[in-house]
Design a protein around this motif. Structure first.
Motif, mmCIF file in Angstrom:
data_model
loop_
_atom_site.group_PDB
_atom_site.id
_atom_site.type_symbol
_atom_site.label_atom_id
_atom_site.label_comp_id
_atom_site.label_asym_id
_atom_site.label_seq_id
_atom_site.Cartn_x
_atom_site.Cartn_y
_atom_site.Cartn_z
ATOM 1 N N ASN A 23 -9.888 25.062 32.632
ATOM 2 C CA ASN A 23 -10.848 26.071 32.051
ATOM 3 C C ASN A 23 -10.848 27.271 32.978
ATOM 4 O OD1 ASN A 23 -12.614 26.375 29.769
ATOM 5 N ND2 ASN A 23 -14.185 26.623 31.283
ATOM 6 N N VAL A 73 -22.240 21.386 37.453
ATOM 7 C CA VAL A 73 -21.211 22.324 37.427
ATOM 8 C C VAL A 73 -21.754 23.749 37.558
ATOM 9 C CG1 VAL A 73 -19.545 23.274 35.932
ATOM 10 C CG2 VAL A 73 -20.002 21.049 35.761
ATOM 11 N N ASN A 168 -31.026 29.553 36.087
ATOM 12 C CA ASN A 168 -30.652 27.932 35.358
ATOM 13 C C ASN A 168 -29.775 28.319 34.300
ATOM 14 O OD1 ASN A 168 -32.621 26.867 36.856
ATOM 15 N ND2 ASN A 168 -33.926 26.344 35.289
ATOM 16 N N ASN A 170 -26.534 28.287 32.022
ATOM 17 C CA ASN A 170 -25.481 27.018 31.295
ATOM 18 C C ASN A 170 -24.641 27.832 30.537
ATOM 19 O OD1 ASN A 170 -25.848 24.523 31.636
ATOM 20 N ND2 ASN A 170 -27.338 24.192 30.080
ATOM 21 N N TYR B 46 -18.983 25.128 25.122
ATOM 22 C CA TYR B 46 -19.063 24.239 26.426
ATOM 23 C C TYR B 46 -19.714 22.990 25.704
ATOM 24 C CZ TYR B 46 -17.332 27.642 29.518
ATOM 25 O OH TYR B 46 -16.504 28.461 30.261
ATOM 26 N N SER B 48 -22.269 20.141 26.466
ATOM 27 C CA SER B 48 -23.196 19.892 27.574
ATOM 28 C C SER B 48 -23.414 18.227 27.973
ATOM 29 C CB SER B 48 -24.482 20.683 27.124
ATOM 30 O OG SER B 48 -25.194 21.277 28.156
ATOM 31 N N LYS B 50 -25.196 17.440 30.712
ATOM 32 C CA LYS B 50 -26.736 17.689 31.277
ATOM 33 C C LYS B 50 -27.257 19.422 31.154
ATOM 34 C CE LYS B 50 -26.075 15.549 35.339
ATOM 35 N NZ LYS B 50 -26.616 15.223 36.680
ATOM 36 N N GLU B 51 -28.156 19.555 30.294
ATOM 37 C CA GLU B 51 -28.610 20.717 30.425
ATOM 38 C C GLU B 51 -29.314 21.152 31.648
ATOM 39 O OE1 GLU B 51 -28.638 23.421 27.728
ATOM 40 O OE2 GLU B 51 -27.759 22.086 26.145
ATOM 41 N N ALA B 52 -29.188 22.505 31.918
ATOM 42 C CA ALA B 52 -30.145 23.141 33.328
ATOM 43 C C ALA B 52 -31.313 23.072 32.638
ATOM 44 C CB ALA B 52 -29.230 24.393 33.490
ATOM 45 N N GLY B 53 -32.337 22.870 33.626
ATOM 46 C CA GLY B 53 -33.877 23.087 32.944
ATOM 47 C C GLY B 53 -34.254 21.996 32.590
ATOM 48 N N THR B 61 -36.917 20.325 37.849
ATOM 49 C CA THR B 61 -36.024 20.586 36.741
ATOM 50 C C THR B 61 -34.710 20.645 37.033
ATOM 51 O OG1 THR B 61 -36.394 22.852 36.569
ATOM 52 C CG2 THR B 61 -37.699 21.379 34.935
ATOM 53 N N LEU B 62 -33.708 20.235 36.362
ATOM 54 C CA LEU B 62 -32.284 20.516 37.093
ATOM 55 C C LEU B 62 -32.051 22.051 37.239
ATOM 56 C CD1 LEU B 62 -30.344 18.023 34.696
ATOM 57 C CD2 LEU B 62 -30.673 17.992 37.311
ATOM 58 N N PRO B 63 -31.658 22.595 38.247
ATOM 59 C CA PRO B 63 -31.201 23.866 38.424
ATOM 60 C C PRO B 63 -30.281 24.418 37.523
ATOM 61 C CG PRO B 63 -30.880 22.746 40.417
ATOM 62 C CD PRO B 63 -31.490 21.602 39.527
ATOM 63 N N THR B 64 -29.057 23.469 37.389
ATOM 64 C CA THR B 64 -27.812 23.673 36.890
ATOM 65 C C THR B 64 -27.694 22.469 35.934
ATOM 66 O OG1 THR B 64 -26.885 22.966 38.843
ATOM 67 C CG2 THR B 64 -26.854 25.320 38.383
ATOM 68 N N GLY B 65 -26.595 22.772 34.940
ATOM 69 C CA GLY B 65 -26.326 21.761 34.295
ATOM 70 C C GLY B 65 -25.086 21.258 34.508
ATOM 71 N N LEU B 66 -24.660 20.244 33.541
ATOM 72 C CA LEU B 66 -23.219 19.758 33.595
ATOM 73 C C LEU B 66 -22.632 19.804 32.441
ATOM 74 C CD1 LEU B 66 -22.584 16.238 35.175
ATOM 75 C CD2 LEU B 66 -20.949 17.516 34.252
ATOM 76 N N TYR B 67 -21.742 20.924 32.337
ATOM 77 C CA TYR B 67 -20.888 21.094 31.161
ATOM 78 C C TYR B 67 -19.420 20.952 31.204
ATOM 79 C CZ TYR B 67 -21.315 25.476 33.552
ATOM 80 O OH TYR B 67 -21.454 26.487 34.315
ATOM 81 N N VAL B 68 -18.765 20.738 30.095
ATOM 82 C CA VAL B 68 -17.499 20.820 30.193
ATOM 83 C C VAL B 68 -16.510 21.671 29.436
ATOM 84 C CG1 VAL B 68 -15.288 19.358 29.543
ATOM 85 C CG2 VAL B 68 -17.361 18.293 30.354
ATOM 86 N N GLY B 69 -16.012 22.612 29.937
ATOM 87 C CA GLY B 69 -15.284 23.816 29.198
ATOM 88 C C GLY B 69 -14.123 23.269 28.334
#
Lengths: 240, 261
Positions: A23, A73, A168, A170, B46, B48, B50-53, B61-69
């Protein structure tokens, strides 16, 4: 058998790694793009004990992790290089902050200052969404005389581009981020007539790609080895 | 299968489209009044995981998320309306606009198109037309007995007759758009208006922000060959790199098939 599952989890992580790398590379020429990197974490921690204890419980001798998974990520917000375009509607932010964008009441943040003009003369993004000023209003511009200084003040008016620090983050796509505002950015320059290129470093990504590929090969060997050992075990035990 | 394979394919596709645009710019490097185009890319949506926050089990809360581009795409082509080189031609019916503005011409179907190509001609009846024979609006008719044509910077067209008298035969006006980038190119150096370009505003050249006219000059294309060549190299390399991603993803898939012997 545990080793095989460990190695398999690692192989899946190499796929995840390659997803991010591909990506990043696909967006080598995307204005305002911020490269991603992956953070992994080990899970299913299990204590292991020795078997020399009189009580039969054994002494704890350490922990073993049975898997590694993709955890986060994270976009790398390093500055991309500035590209001169001389376009009146092109902006780059040098330093911190994001432009604030509105689409049907939803707010997005972007570093892509490749703006355009709506039929009603508002400053919009290439997706047709409003760029907002400090009062969160769309910006009506005079296309003949539209100059923005380094602080984001629009000449001839008392309005200013809304440049915000956001946490935060995304990624949303279309060069947009979602996130939580943490106030006005103060450490930035707005450059009219410039665009911020993608911050993807092709060389670095290629090396990460080779690494992911090789790691994958090695883990595959681990799976094969684990499989050979099991085969051997079955062969030996079947001789009794 | 692997998202990476598709990511790399979107990258190759977008770079190829960029090359199409560059090649069109280069092909028009000598086209009068041509305005270069620029390719603009966007990353794709993207997904998602896991969403950040979002709250974690620990109460934070999660500071950053997990997303796939999912790669990139060509989002827009923007036309850049900077002034091209103004070159002298010594031809009295060649007119350049020194700044903002478009000439209006009448299409065969009666609609109006806009152009910055001022290489005008005279037809058999002395009317001012484009190279394709489309009439210029407002209509200018040059009398048969004219020996010289003069176009002033503010658009007044006058002719000198054989007996030395000067006669005014009309005024050339130009139009401006709020967003010329939104005009639709229809080929032959012509543009038509769209909702994005806004309505044309007619005005006198040289006044109120309209560019002045310059007789005996033509505006060449604003394509910068060096810049286009550099862009071409960049596009080619990006294409190369994306194809390497495909090779790597393919190798990894081959490795997978080697797991089972």
């Amino acid at each position: 058998m545990r080793g095989i599952y460990n190695a398999t989890a690692g192989m899946l992580n190499s796929f995840a790694e390659l997803n991010s790398i591909s990506n990043n590379l696909a967006n080598l020429n995307t204005v305002g793009y911020k490269k991603d990197f992956n953070l992994f974490k080990s899970v299913y921690e299990k204590e292991i004990r020795s078997y020399q204890n009189a009580q039969g419980k054994g002494e704890p001798i350490g922990n073993i992790y049975s898997s590694v998974v993709l955890d986060e990520v994270i976009p790398n917000l390093e500055q991309g290089s500035l590209i001169e375009t001389n376009g009146k509607l092109d902006f780059a932010i040098e330093g911190d902050g994001f432009f604030k964008i509105e689409r049907n009441g939803n707010y997005f943040y972007t570093r892509n200052g490749e703006f355009s003009l709506s039929p009603e003369n508002y400053l919009v993004t290439k997706s047709g969404d409003y760029v907002l000023d400090e009062e969160n209003n769309p910006i009506l511009i005079n296309p003949d005389n539209f100059f923005v200084d380094e602080e984001g003040n629009i000449s001839g008016t008392n309005i200013r581009l809304n440049i915000l620090n956001v946490e935060n983050l995304n990624k949303y796509g279309e060069n947009y981020f979602t996130g939580e505002e943490i106030g006005q950015a103060d450490n930035f320059y707005v450059r009219q007539g410039f665009l911020e290129g993608s911050n993807v470093d092709a060389l670095n990504e290629m090396i990460k790609m080779i690494e992911a590929n090789r790691k994958f090969d090695i883990l595959q060997k681990a799976v094969s080895t684990g499989d050979s050992l099991n085969a051997k075990l079955i062969e030996i035990t079947s001789n009794f | 299968m692997l998202v990476s394979l598709y990511n790399a394919a979107t990258g190759m596709n977008a770079e190829q489209r960029k090359l199409d645009i560059i090649s069109n710019n280069l092909a028009n490097v000598d086209t009068t009044g041509y305005k270069k185009q620029r390719a603009e890319f966007q990353d794709l949506l993207y997904s998602s995981v896991k969403e950040a926050g979002t709250p974690t089990a620990q109460g934070s809360t999660l500071p950053t998320g997990l997303y796939v581009g999912h790669g990139t795409r060509l989002a827009a082509t923007t036309r850049i309306f900077t002034l091209g080189n103004i070159e002298p031609t010594d031809n009295s019916t060649d007119i350049a606009i020194m700044g903002d503005g478009f000439f209006q011409v009448q299409m065969q179907d009666g609609s109006i198109a806009y152009t910055r190509d001022g290489s005008f001609k005279l037809d058999a009846n002395g009317r001012l037309t484009t190279s394709d024979g489309l009439m210029v609006i407002p209509n200018i008719v040059i009398p048969q007995n004219a020996v010289g044509i003069n176009v002033s910077p503010d658009g007044i067209v006058s002719v000198s007759l054989g007996d030395g008298t000067i006669q005014n035969v009309g005024n050339l006006t130009t139009v401006r758009f709020l967003n010329p980038g939104g005009l639709k190119p229809i080929g032959n150096n012509l543009y038509s208006e769209t909702p994005a370009s806004g309505n044309p505003t007619e005005g006198i050249p040289g006044q109120d922000g309209f560019g002045a006219l310059q007789q005996g000059y033509l505006e060449k294309s604003n394509v910068d060959v060096v810049k286009e060549m550099v862009d071409m190299i960049v596009a080619q390399r990006a294409y190369d790199i994306n194809s390497k991603t495909i090779t790597t993803a393919d190798e990894m898939l081959r490795t997978v098939s080697n797991v089972k012997r």
